[in-house]
Scaffold this motif. Structure first.
Motif: not given
Length: 491
Positions: A276-278, A280-283, A412-417, A481-485
């Protein structure tokens, strides 16, 4: 792809996803597992909101208003409305001497528990699966709802504690459901599926408010909690046996539908399980745009949700029986426009190729500015009952449009999270439910028109700020940051 890559807003969701969804034939909606999930989750949110709002109506009947008779409301600002005499047998339930400050704390206490499980709900649903988290969360709320009459008899502090515990149970529901939709909702069907799913919240309000009024009128206020608690138990058993965390774990889904869903989501979901890219999420500014919009919208929404029955009774002079019916009208409009906006939003994105970010912002502006205008106008209708109810109805109805705006922008911006993001935004968006009723009741101790106008002005101003901030900062595509791999799989 050039258009999507060159646009600074990152707005071409339809073009980004069309390739994936055309690789397999689109699965029909009729009798599909994904629309079955939408309907059953809608029933779940019906339960969630009926358990949340029933106290708002019951509160009117729980108070020891000895100065009111069964046929008039002499304490209201406006002339009382004639209503039939209440059955005598409904006076068996206890009544309480709670002042306006205590009432505000009781009505707002739910949200003190609700805020605690927002972010944990998003995290736990991603780690252990959303089905049982949502199921047991609502079941816990059902149990404490059934205990409400006992808690009220023990004292206001016990009732507040029970409402806090109800909030803790319900706090996981929206983050869990967003996590589930991240695995179930094809990108170009998101607005449709999510508006069907969350329409249950509006229907729960629409049905619970008038039905609570009727139950109070013909029985007594304790049955409000018993009836809706029993409905919640029915939902839990259906959810336990019919719902699964993802298409790949569903034993009865067709292969065509499974492939359609998983292929359409292939390049949207992160492949780093457990990461979880915390930071990146919080910024992320697009996330904070949703936070501000969600907080602002909920200030108006929760103000009306918790205090509209009080306003109908204390100012407009409607009886407990009339109160529930009229308090439900705004949410009927909200439910209708929420469904229609979902259909229109997906049509604009899929058929007209409107950028997702434009659709989300446009629907958010209408769904936030409209309610602000009509809420303020409602404060100046005086004792024109028809106009007051009409303006309050239009205000809430237009709020339903935002269901296809910022409200589902997390996917839309981060379906994984999405579950975690919803937990974050809903944490901030719960604050209005905690402090809004308390502030409103402090401002309306005398229940004058002028005091309620101040309450409506505050809600409208916050709504305007939220709409402006989201319009400036919101985005419409999956953030890097939501699709980094994900892109290692190819496009």
């Amino acid at each position: 792809m050039e258009r999507g890559e060159s646009d600074t807003e990152g707005d071409d969701t339809p073009l980004l996803h069309r390739g994936n969804e055309d690789k397999v034939q689109r699965a029909p909606a009729w009798c599909s597992s994904r629309y079955g999930l939408a309907l059953l989750s809608s029933f779940g949110f019906f339960v969630v909101y009926s358990l949340r709002v029933n106290l708002s109506v019951a509160m009117v009947d729980m108070l020891n208003n000895t100065h009111q008779s069964s046929t008039n409301h002499s304490s209201s600002v406006c002339p009382a409305h004639a209503n039939p005499a209440r059955p005598k047998h409904n006076h068996t339930a206890s009544v309480y001497d709670w002042d306006s400050q205590t009432q505000g704390w009781i009505l707002g206490s739910f949200f003190y528990g609700y805020i605690l499980t927002q972010i944990p709900g998003g995290y736990l649903s991603g780690r252990f699966g959303p089905k049982w988290l949502m199921g047991f969360g609502i079941l816990g709320t059902v149990v404490f709802t059934l205990l409400t009459p006992v808690a009220a008899d023990l004292g206001a502090s016990y009732l507040i504690a029970v409402r806090v515990l109800e909030g803790i149970g319900e706090g996981v529901t929206f983050p869990a459901m967003y996590t589930m939709w991240a695995a179930w909702a094809p990108p170009l069907e998101r607005s449709r599926l999510l508006t069907i799913s969350y329409i249950g919240a509006q229907l729960g309000t629409v049905i619970a408010l008038p039905l609570s009024g009727e139950i109070c009128f013909y029985l007594d206020w304790t049955y409000v909690f018993y009836v809706f608690g029993a409905v919640g138990l029915v939902w839990f058993f259906l959810w336990a046996f019919l719902v699964f965390d993802s298409p790949n774990t569903h034993p009865r889904i067709s292969e065509r539908e499974r492939l359609y869903i998983t292929t359409s989501l292939k390049n949207e979901l992160s492949t780093s399980a457990g990461y979880i890219p915390w930071r990146a999420i919080l910024t992320s500014m697009p996330l904070w745009a949703i936070v501000v919009a969600h907080f602002s919208y909920n200030w108006t929404f929760y103000t009306l949700l918790t205090l509209l029955p009080t306003y109908m009774n204390d100012v407009l002079g409607f009886s407990i029986q009339q109160n529930g019916m009229l308090s439900a009208l705004p949410y009927i409009g909200c439910a209708v426009l929420a469904v229609l906006s979902g259909q229109l939003a997906d049509y604009l994105r899929e058929t007209c190729l409107y950028p997702t970010v434009i659709v989300r912002k446009s629907f958010s502006i209408v769904g936030m500015l409209g309610p602000a205008v009509f809420l303020v106008a409602a404060g100046y209708t005086g004792c024109n009952y028809t106009l007051a109810v009409t303006f309050l109805t239009i205000s809430s109805a237009l709020g339903g449009v935002s269901a296809s705006g910022f409200n589902i922008n997390h996917l839309d911006i981060a379906p994984s999270y999405a579950g975690i993001l919803l937990g974050i935004t809903n944490t901030f968006a719960t604050i209005p439910g905690m402090v809004g009723p308390v502030i409103a009741r402090e401002l309306t101790k005398q229940n004058t028109m002028q005091e309620w106008q101040i309450v409506f002005y505050i809600a409208a101003a916050i709504n305007l700020f939220g709409a402006a901030f989201y319009t400036l900062v919101g985005r419409g595509t999956v953030q890097p940051w939501a699709v980094h791999t994900s892109f290692s799989n190819g496009d």
